[in-house]
Scaffold this motif. Structure first.
Motif, PDB file in Angstrom:
ATOM      1  N   LEU A   6       0.865  -1.573  -0.202  1.00 15.03           N
ATOM      2  CA  LEU A   6       0.157   0.427   0.410  1.00 15.03           C
ATOM      3  C   LEU A   6       0.964   0.790   0.315  1.00 15.03           C
ATOM      4  O   LEU A   6       1.769   1.461   0.775  1.00 15.03           O
ATOM      5  N   ASN A   7       0.585   2.206  -0.705  1.00 12.68           N
ATOM      6  CA  ASN A   7       1.504   3.143  -0.778  1.00 12.68           C
ATOM      7  C   ASN A   7       0.037   4.522   0.409  1.00 12.68           C
ATOM      8  O   ASN A   7      -0.216   5.009  -0.926  1.00 12.68           O
ATOM      9  N   ARG A   8       0.244   5.287   0.888  1.00 14.56           N
ATOM     10  CA  ARG A   8       0.268   5.402   1.968  1.00 14.56           C
ATOM     11  C   ARG A   8      -0.553   7.086   1.640  1.00 14.56           C
ATOM     12  O   ARG A   8      -1.296   7.285   1.554  1.00 14.56           O
ATOM     13  N   THR A  11      -2.388   7.087  -1.894  1.00 15.34           N
ATOM     14  CA  THR A  11      -3.281   6.834  -1.681  1.00 15.34           C
ATOM     15  C   THR A  11      -4.947   7.825  -0.479  1.00 15.34           C
ATOM     16  O   THR A  11      -5.355   8.297  -0.804  1.00 15.34           O
ATOM     17  N   LEU A  36       2.417   7.128  -9.409  1.00 18.14           N
ATOM     18  CA  LEU A  36       2.365   4.927  -9.310  1.00 18.14           C
ATOM     19  C   LEU A  36       1.530   4.904 -10.591  1.00 18.14           C
ATOM     20  O   LEU A  36       1.383   5.595 -11.867  1.00 18.14           O
ATOM     21  N   GLU A  40      -1.267   0.111  -9.378  1.00 19.11           N
ATOM     22  CA  GLU A  40      -0.684   0.839  -8.261  1.00 19.11           C
ATOM     23  C   GLU A  40      -2.166   1.615  -8.378  1.00 19.11           C
ATOM     24  O   GLU A  40      -2.899   1.616  -6.681  1.00 19.11           O
ATOM     25  N   ASP A  43      -4.820  -0.260  -7.868  1.00 19.96           N
ATOM     26  CA  ASP A  43      -5.214  -1.190  -6.202  1.00 19.96           C
ATOM     27  C   ASP A  43      -5.654   0.370  -5.315  1.00 19.96           C
ATOM     28  O   ASP A  43      -6.206  -0.200  -4.129  1.00 19.96           O
ATOM     29  N   SER A  44      -5.241   1.286  -5.412  1.00 18.23           N
ATOM     30  CA  SER A  44      -5.333   2.244  -4.308  1.00 18.23           C
ATOM     31  C   SER A  44      -6.914   2.579  -4.770  1.00 18.23           C
ATOM     32  O   SER A  44      -7.903   2.457  -3.357  1.00 18.23           O
ATOM     33  N   ARG A  47      -9.043  -0.338  -2.734  1.00 17.83           N
ATOM     34  CA  ARG A  47      -8.894  -0.639  -1.171  1.00 17.83           C
ATOM     35  C   ARG A  47      -9.492   0.733  -0.594  1.00 17.83           C
ATOM     36  O   ARG A  47     -10.641   1.153  -0.252  1.00 17.83           O
ATOM     37  N   LEU A  82      -3.779   7.527   7.063  1.00 17.18           N
ATOM     38  CA  LEU A  82      -3.582   6.821   6.307  1.00 17.18           C
ATOM     39  C   LEU A  82      -1.377   8.129   6.036  1.00 17.18           C
ATOM     40  O   LEU A  82      -0.920   8.037   6.172  1.00 17.18           O
TER      41      LEU A  82
END
Ligand SMILES: [Zn+2]
Ligand SMILES: [Zn+2]
Length: 118
Positions: A6-8, A11, A36, A40, A43-44, A47, A82
């Protein structure tokens, strides 16, 4: 199936942009987090969607990512988680995501919530 880390920060930026500048197209989301890769980004978004803090409007030609009415407080709480930002302990508003016209009255209490909290 692969799981991406996870790229906090990214995101959080995507979540913030959708709520403060949305609705955003996929292109708009990619501009928010240019570091990103497309996978990715997806993915974010998945989520955030799974967490129930953004919605998808696919009625138009291009799908748009939108805020989810009634979930702003949860969205702000996730943003604080986050980013680790200073936040109001009642409504989770931050300096860059206020709950309205509010100011700090304590380290973790905003003026809009001060009346209810006392
Ligand atoms: Zn507050
Ligand atoms: Zn506030």
């Amino acid at each position: 199936m692969t799981f991406l880390p996870l790229n906090r920060a990214a995101t959080a930026s995507i979540l913030h942009a959708i709520w403060t500048r949305g609705p955003l197209s996929m292109e708009g989301v990619m501009e928010v987090a240019p570091e990103l890769r497309p996978l990715e980004i997806v993915d974010s978004i998945l989520r955030l969607n799974h967490a129930g803090v953004i919605d998808l409007d696919d009625t138009g030609v291009d799908p748009l990512y939108t805020e989810l009415p009634g979930r702003e407080r949860e969205a702000r709480e996730l943003y604080v988680t986050l980013t680790g930002r200073r936040a109001c302990r009642v409504c989770s508003c931050t300096d860059d995501w206020g709950c309205g016209e509010c100011d700090w009255v304590e380290t973790e209490l905003c003026s809009a919530c001060a009346g209810e909290d006392l």
